[in-house]
Design an enzyme around this catalytic site. Structure first.
Site, short mmCIF file in Angstrom:
data_model
loop_
_atom_site.label_atom_id
_atom_site.label_comp_id
_atom_site.label_asym_id
_atom_site.label_seq_id
_atom_site.Cartn_x
_atom_site.Cartn_y
_atom_site.Cartn_z
N SER A 39 0.84 -1.33 -0.08
CA SER A 39 -0.31 0.01 0.25
C SER A 39 1.16 0.81 0.15
CB SER A 39 -0.71 0.05 1.80
OG SER A 39 -1.53 -1.32 1.04
N1 SAH Z 1 -0.14 -5.55 3.98
C1 SAH Z 1 0.11 -5.89 2.78
C2 SAH Z 1 -1.15 -4.88 1.61
C3 SAH Z 1 -0.86 -6.46 1.24
S1 SAH Z 1 -1.95 -6.61 -0.64
C4 SAH Z 1 1.94 -5.21 3.00
O1 SAH Z 1 2.12 -4.10 3.88
O2 SAH Z 1 2.31 -5.29 2.08
C5 SAH Z 1 -3.22 -7.71 -0.24
C6 SAH Z 1 -3.00 -9.04 0.68
O3 SAH Z 1 -4.16 -9.90 1.36
C7 SAH Z 1 -1.89 -9.76 -0.60
O4 SAH Z 1 -1.11 -10.21 -0.39
C8 SAH Z 1 -3.79 -11.05 -0.65
O5 SAH Z 1 -2.65 -12.35 -1.01
C9 SAH Z 1 -4.08 -11.19 0.60
N2 SAH Z 1 -4.95 -11.65 0.44
C10 SAH Z 1 -6.07 -11.53 0.24
N3 SAH Z 1 -6.97 -12.70 1.08
C11 SAH Z 1 -6.48 -12.90 1.69
C12 SAH Z 1 -7.57 -13.65 2.10
N4 SAH Z 1 -8.53 -14.16 2.76
N5 SAH Z 1 -6.52 -14.29 3.38
C13 SAH Z 1 -5.48 -13.97 3.25
N6 SAH Z 1 -4.99 -12.99 3.19
C14 SAH Z 1 -5.46 -12.55 1.90
#
Ligand code: SAH
Length: 222
Positions: free
Chosen positions: A69
């Site tokens: 993000s």
């Molecule tokens: N917090 C992260 C940003 C993550 S982007 C950072 O600081 O970089 C969102 C993430 O959520 C992705 O890696 C995706 O694979 C994950 N995601 C999507 N659906 C999910 C679920 N049901 N359970 C766990 N992770 C999930």
């Protein structure tokens, strides 16, 4: 893997400028949040080829078509979460591990869950390399929370859900806060939900854009 110290220091001015111009200037003033953002070298959480862009005012691509993000959004969500030093926190969507590294500086114990193994493993290595020891990494469908360590004082979701997942509210303590993006691609808002004794109080915050939360209690598909 580990960058030499002198190379790391090269990013200090960019990190300070990010905090001043993208975060404080836009109204985030909690010194604990600003200190946590200052403590985490964001350049270590982006792909090697994008290191020089780590402190730009935008989200960046990471592996597996996911994103890290925008710094302001990380700070905004962290601020909205109102984390106290004794708190136990759950993050859904580990991704690069950047958000969880920031939370680790504010809370006592942090759990983070990711559905994609390669992201979880890389994130765990990066966080360990920084000497952070209060984060536990889990693999699974975070739309169902992580019941094994519940309840949590705070839960943050960093992927967009169609609605507030009931399992996450159920895993909050009374008075606990959940911050998450809700909505379809291109039409999402950040929501803060506080669990009260007999109801949940929801507040709509700002517009945002996240990848989808994919899971049983979220969007279906891949
Ligand atoms: N917090 C992260 C940003 C993550 S982007 C950072 O600081 O970089 C969102 C993430 O959520 C992705 O890696 C995706 O694979 C994950 N995601 C999507 N659906 C999910 C679920 N049901 N359970 C766990 N992770 C999930």
């Amino acid at each position: 893997m580990n960058e030499p110290r002198d190379r790391d220091n090269a990013y200090d001015p960019a990190r300070r400028a990010m905090i001043d111009t993208q975060i404080s200037a836009r109204g985030i003033r909690d010194p604990r949040v600003l200190a946590a953002m200052d403590a985490v070298p964001r350049e270590r959480f982006v792909p090697e080829a994008l290191r020089s862009a780590a402190y730009e005012d935008r989200a960046l691509p990471i592996d597996e078509q996911q994103t890290i993000s925008q710094p302001y959004i990380v700070a905004y969500m962290t601020d909205a979460l109102c984390v106290a030093p004794h708190h136990r926190v759950l993050e859904v969507g580990t991704g690069s591990g950047y958000q969880v590294a920031v939370l680790a500086h504010l809370a006592n114990e942090v759990h983070t869950i990711e559905r994609l193994e390669v992201l979880s493993e890389t994130a765990a290595r990066r966080v360990a390399a920084l000497g952070i020891q209060n984060v536990q990494f889990h693999l699974g469908d975070g739309s169902l929370g992580w019941p094994d360590a519940a309840p949590y004082d705070r839960i943050i979701v960093t992927a967009a859900a169609p609605a507030v997942p009931p399992a996450l509210i159920a895993q909050l303590v009374e008075g606990g806060i959940l911050v998450l993006p809700v909505g379809e691609q291109g039409k999402q808002t950040l929501v803060s939900a506080t669990r009260r004794a007999h109801r949940t109080v929801e507040r709509v915050l700002i517009a945002c854009r996240f990848v989808r939360l994919v899971g049983r209690d979220a969007w279906h598909g891949s």
